[in-house]
Design a protein around this motif. Structure first.
Motif, PDB file in Angstrom:
ATOM      1  N   PRO A 268       9.439   4.253   0.599  1.00  0.00           N
ATOM      2  CA  PRO A 268       8.010   3.966   0.748  1.00  0.00           C
ATOM      3  C   PRO A 268       7.381   3.639  -0.602  1.00  0.00           C
ATOM      4  O   PRO A 268       7.846   4.094  -1.648  1.00  0.00           O
ATOM      5  CB  PRO A 268       7.447   5.264   1.317  1.00  0.00           C
ATOM      6  CG  PRO A 268       8.369   6.321   0.790  1.00  0.00           C
ATOM      7  CD  PRO A 268       9.733   5.686   0.729  1.00  0.00           C
ATOM      8  N   SER A 269       6.336   2.851  -0.570  1.00  0.00           N
ATOM      9  CA  SER A 269       5.648   2.472  -1.797  1.00  0.00           C
ATOM     10  C   SER A 269       4.870   3.640  -2.373  1.00  0.00           C
ATOM     11  O   SER A 269       4.270   4.437  -1.646  1.00  0.00           O
ATOM     12  CB  SER A 269       4.682   1.315  -1.522  1.00  0.00           C
ATOM     13  OG  SER A 269       3.900   1.023  -2.664  1.00  0.00           O
ATOM     14  N   GLN A 270       4.891   3.719  -3.693  1.00  0.00           N
ATOM     15  CA  GLN A 270       4.070   4.684  -4.415  1.00  0.00           C
ATOM     16  C   GLN A 270       2.892   3.973  -5.081  1.00  0.00           C
ATOM     17  O   GLN A 270       2.158   4.571  -5.859  1.00  0.00           O
ATOM     18  CB  GLN A 270       4.900   5.405  -5.476  1.00  0.00           C
ATOM     19  CG  GLN A 270       6.120   6.134  -4.932  1.00  0.00           C
ATOM     20  CD  GLN A 270       5.739   7.196  -3.913  1.00  0.00           C
ATOM     21  OE1 GLN A 270       4.810   7.970  -4.130  1.00  0.00           O
ATOM     22  NE2 GLN A 270       6.457   7.234  -2.791  1.00  0.00           N
ATOM     23  N   GLY A 271       2.734   2.686  -4.761  1.00  0.00           N
ATOM     24  CA  GLY A 271       1.701   1.895  -5.406  1.00  0.00           C
ATOM     25  C   GLY A 271       0.501   1.674  -4.511  1.00  0.00           C
ATOM     26  O   GLY A 271       0.139   2.536  -3.702  1.00  0.00           O
TER      27      GLY A 271
ATOM     28  N   PRO B  53       0.819  -1.219   0.000  1.00  0.00           N
ATOM     29  CA  PRO B  53       0.000   0.000   0.000  1.00  0.00           C
ATOM     30  C   PRO B  53       0.852   1.268   0.000  1.00  0.00           C
ATOM     31  O   PRO B  53       1.956   1.286   0.566  1.00  0.00           O
ATOM     32  CB  PRO B  53      -0.800  -0.125   1.302  1.00  0.00           C
ATOM     33  CG  PRO B  53      -0.808  -1.581   1.620  1.00  0.00           C
ATOM     34  CD  PRO B  53       0.514  -2.100   1.137  1.00  0.00           C
ATOM     35  N   LYS B  54       0.343   2.308  -0.627  1.00  0.00           N
ATOM     36  CA  LYS B  54       1.063   3.569  -0.725  1.00  0.00           C
ATOM     37  C   LYS B  54       1.447   4.097   0.656  1.00  0.00           C
ATOM     38  O   LYS B  54       0.636   4.117   1.577  1.00  0.00           O
ATOM     39  CB  LYS B  54       0.211   4.614  -1.454  1.00  0.00           C
ATOM     40  CG  LYS B  54       0.942   5.925  -1.712  1.00  0.00           C
ATOM     41  CD  LYS B  54       0.131   6.864  -2.582  1.00  0.00           C
ATOM     42  CE  LYS B  54       0.921   8.133  -2.876  1.00  0.00           C
ATOM     43  NZ  LYS B  54       0.162   9.052  -3.766  1.00  0.00           N
ATOM     44  N   GLY B  55       2.705   4.504   0.775  1.00  0.00           N
ATOM     45  CA  GLY B  55       3.200   5.057   2.026  1.00  0.00           C
ATOM     46  C   GLY B  55       3.875   4.046   2.928  1.00  0.00           C
ATOM     47  O   GLY B  55       4.693   4.421   3.772  1.00  0.00           O
ATOM     48  N   LYS B  56       3.557   2.772   2.780  1.00  0.00           N
ATOM     49  CA  LYS B  56       4.227   1.750   3.590  1.00  0.00           C
ATOM     50  C   LYS B  56       5.608   1.455   3.023  1.00  0.00           C
ATOM     51  O   LYS B  56       5.819   1.508   1.810  1.00  0.00           O
ATOM     52  CB  LYS B  56       3.389   0.475   3.643  1.00  0.00           C
ATOM     53  CG  LYS B  56       2.183   0.567   4.569  1.00  0.00           C
ATOM     54  CD  LYS B  56       1.682  -0.816   4.944  1.00  0.00           C
ATOM     55  CE  LYS B  56       0.652  -0.746   6.041  1.00  0.00           C
ATOM     56  NZ  LYS B  56       0.239  -2.099   6.507  1.00  0.00           N
TER      57      LYS B  56
END
Length: 489
Positions: free
Chosen positions: A288-291, A269-272
């Protein structure tokens, strides 16, 4: 302390790639994206050369050798040897110096094209040890396994050689044979492998759909094209109504950092966090993920040949995406390298460890690996050693080759009644039955022809997905999650 050196062992067509394809910060322009290039780390690397006294000392040594050594010397080899000596003194298996030819092969390996037998090796206390065979490669097909120790090649011992020198012993034209003597844990005598050198045209991503909407994606390595190929295969499965996914990174030795981040973003998840990279000043770059997450369950398969980028993906999916890890403890490679290919100006390259990477929760898995959520072992016959074709096994023999033959016979349905290495009448009967089924002379003796037929039959059984415990457990877990989700609606 155990000293290790590691390279990617891909030898054929007079081509040699002399490094391990591990977690790499490349300096290629297309990897200079946000959060993936490691520019902050690279900018911190000192660029100071030799001090005057240091340069004088090395120059003096070079002059003394050239002036006094009893044979003519190759100056280029001396200089390369000096650089290799510096790299050896680091005691780091992932920092390497490569000459022009080897450097060219390294760049090709990152791009996903190979020539060779296809196995990743390291040097441990002067011995060449296999980290992982590449799936589908000549080494894999011949039966080379992780943790095998290669003692000699074509009769030439590898013990005590510099790793690049050891790998150079394997070089030869496509189609030629490399006869390897291998020490495998649990076997008293060395095992002989005859491997035909060949091109390894590596497709890094493959996929298929199982029943009940379970998709399977295998990633053999994280090369530059792997991210795009993964997205293509994932979209294809999703368009076909996939309800759950198994990602297989078993025997995947690693690859490029930006690529594994790109793949992880399909599920985190985005931000994790996906991964953290820490330099020698203990400054951390967080990625961090952008997805976004997926609405379906995800399982990841791994084993002791899953290293580096494979472990980053495993850690990210486990800690930030709620995926289940199934199989064996992973390899345990938690450092990051960058390659310097412009500074020397002659095509040579220096690959240097510049940082360590941590899982999203801040765990450094180096030399420890990642533990699976569900430990699942493969059948015992998956790791059975090949038979010595120079010996004939007969009634009343008692050795490890007999034991391995019994394991093979039992696995393919010809029950010898025992698997302890003693060649009794029941074993002889099983051998005769097998020989008759293959239209061989049914004399009950395991000669070269019978041994080769046994191994071929075993390989066929191993390659049958129905016998893959880890894969089957992964599929079962995904189906269970799919069913649970459906029942909650």
């Amino acid at each position: 302390m155990m000293k290790k050196r590691t390279v990617l062992f891909l030898v054929a067509a007079s081509m040699l790639c002399g490094v391990l394809l591990t977690m790499v910060f490349t300096q290629l322009p297309n990897l200079a994206g946000s959060g993936a290039s490691g520019e902050g780390l690279l900018a911190s690397i000192a660029k100071n050369g030799l001090e005057q006294e240091e340069a004088k000392k090395i120059g003096t040594a070079l002059d003394l050798i050239e002036s006094n050594y009893y044979k003519d010397v190759d100056r280029d080899k001396l200089v390369d040897g000096a650089i290799n000596g510096m790299m050896e003194s680091l005691g780091d298996p992932y920092s390497n110096y490569m000459g022009k030819v080897t450097a060219e092969q390294f760049e090709e390996s990152i791009e996903g094209s190979f020539s060779g037998i296809g196995a990743e090796v390291s040097s441990v206390d002067g011995y060449v040890e296999v980290v992982s065979p590449i799936k589908g490669s000549p080494a894999d097909k011949a039966g080379i396994r992780a943790k095998d120790v290669i003692l000699s090649v074509n009769g030439e011992s590898l013990q005590g050689l510099d790793l690049n020198a050891a790998v150079a012993k394997i070089r030869g034209p496509k189609g030629s044979k490399a006869v390897l003597k291998v020490k495998r844990s649990g076997t008293a005598e060395p095992i002989e492998f005859v491997i035909v050198r060949d091109d390894v045209d590596l497709e890094t991503v493959t996929s298929r759909m199982e029943s009940n909407g379970v998709g399977i994606i295998e990633i053999s390595q994280f090369s530059l094209n792997t991210g795009d190929r993964f997205k293509e295969e994932l979209k294809n499965l999703e368009d076909r109504g996939m309800k759950g996914l198994v990602i297989d990174v078993r025997n995947n030795p690693g690859g490029v950092l930006a690529v594994v981040i790109d793949i992880a973003e399909q599920f985190v998840p985005k931000g994790k966090l996906i991964v953290q990279v820490e330099d020698k000043e203990q400054k951390r770059e967080k990625h961090p993920s952008q997805g976004s997450s997926k609405p379906y369950p995800v399982v990841l398969l791994m084993n002791k040949g899953s290293a580096s980028a494979s472990e980053i993906l495993a850690g990210a999916l486990q800690e930030s995406a709620g995926a289940i890890l199934i199989g064996e403890n992973s390899f345990g490679k938690g450092t990051v390298q960058t390659s310097f290919d412009k500074q020397f100006g002659d095509g040579s390259l220096l690959k240097v460890t510049i940082a360590k990477w941590l899982t999203p929760n801040g765990t450094w898995i180096h030399e420890k690996g990642i533990k699976p959520d569900m430990k699942v072992a493969q059948p015992a016959y998956f790791s059975v050693a090949p038979l010595d074709k120079k010996k004939t096994l007969t009634y009343d023999s008692n050795n490890s080759d007999v034991m391995n033959a019994q394991i093979m016979l039992d696995a393919i349905g010809f029950k010898p009644g025992r698997k302890d290495g003693y060649f009794d009448r029941a074993t002889e009967k099983a051998v005769k039955s097998f020989q008759s089924s293959r239209k061989l002379k049914a004399d009950g003796k395991v000669n070269a022809a019978t041994a080769e037929a046994l191994e071929a039959a075993l390989i066929k059984k191993i390659q049958d997905p129905e016998n893959d415990n880890q894969l089957n457990r992964g599929i079962a877990e995904v189906r269970k999650e799919i069913a649970a989700k459906a029942s909650n609606k």
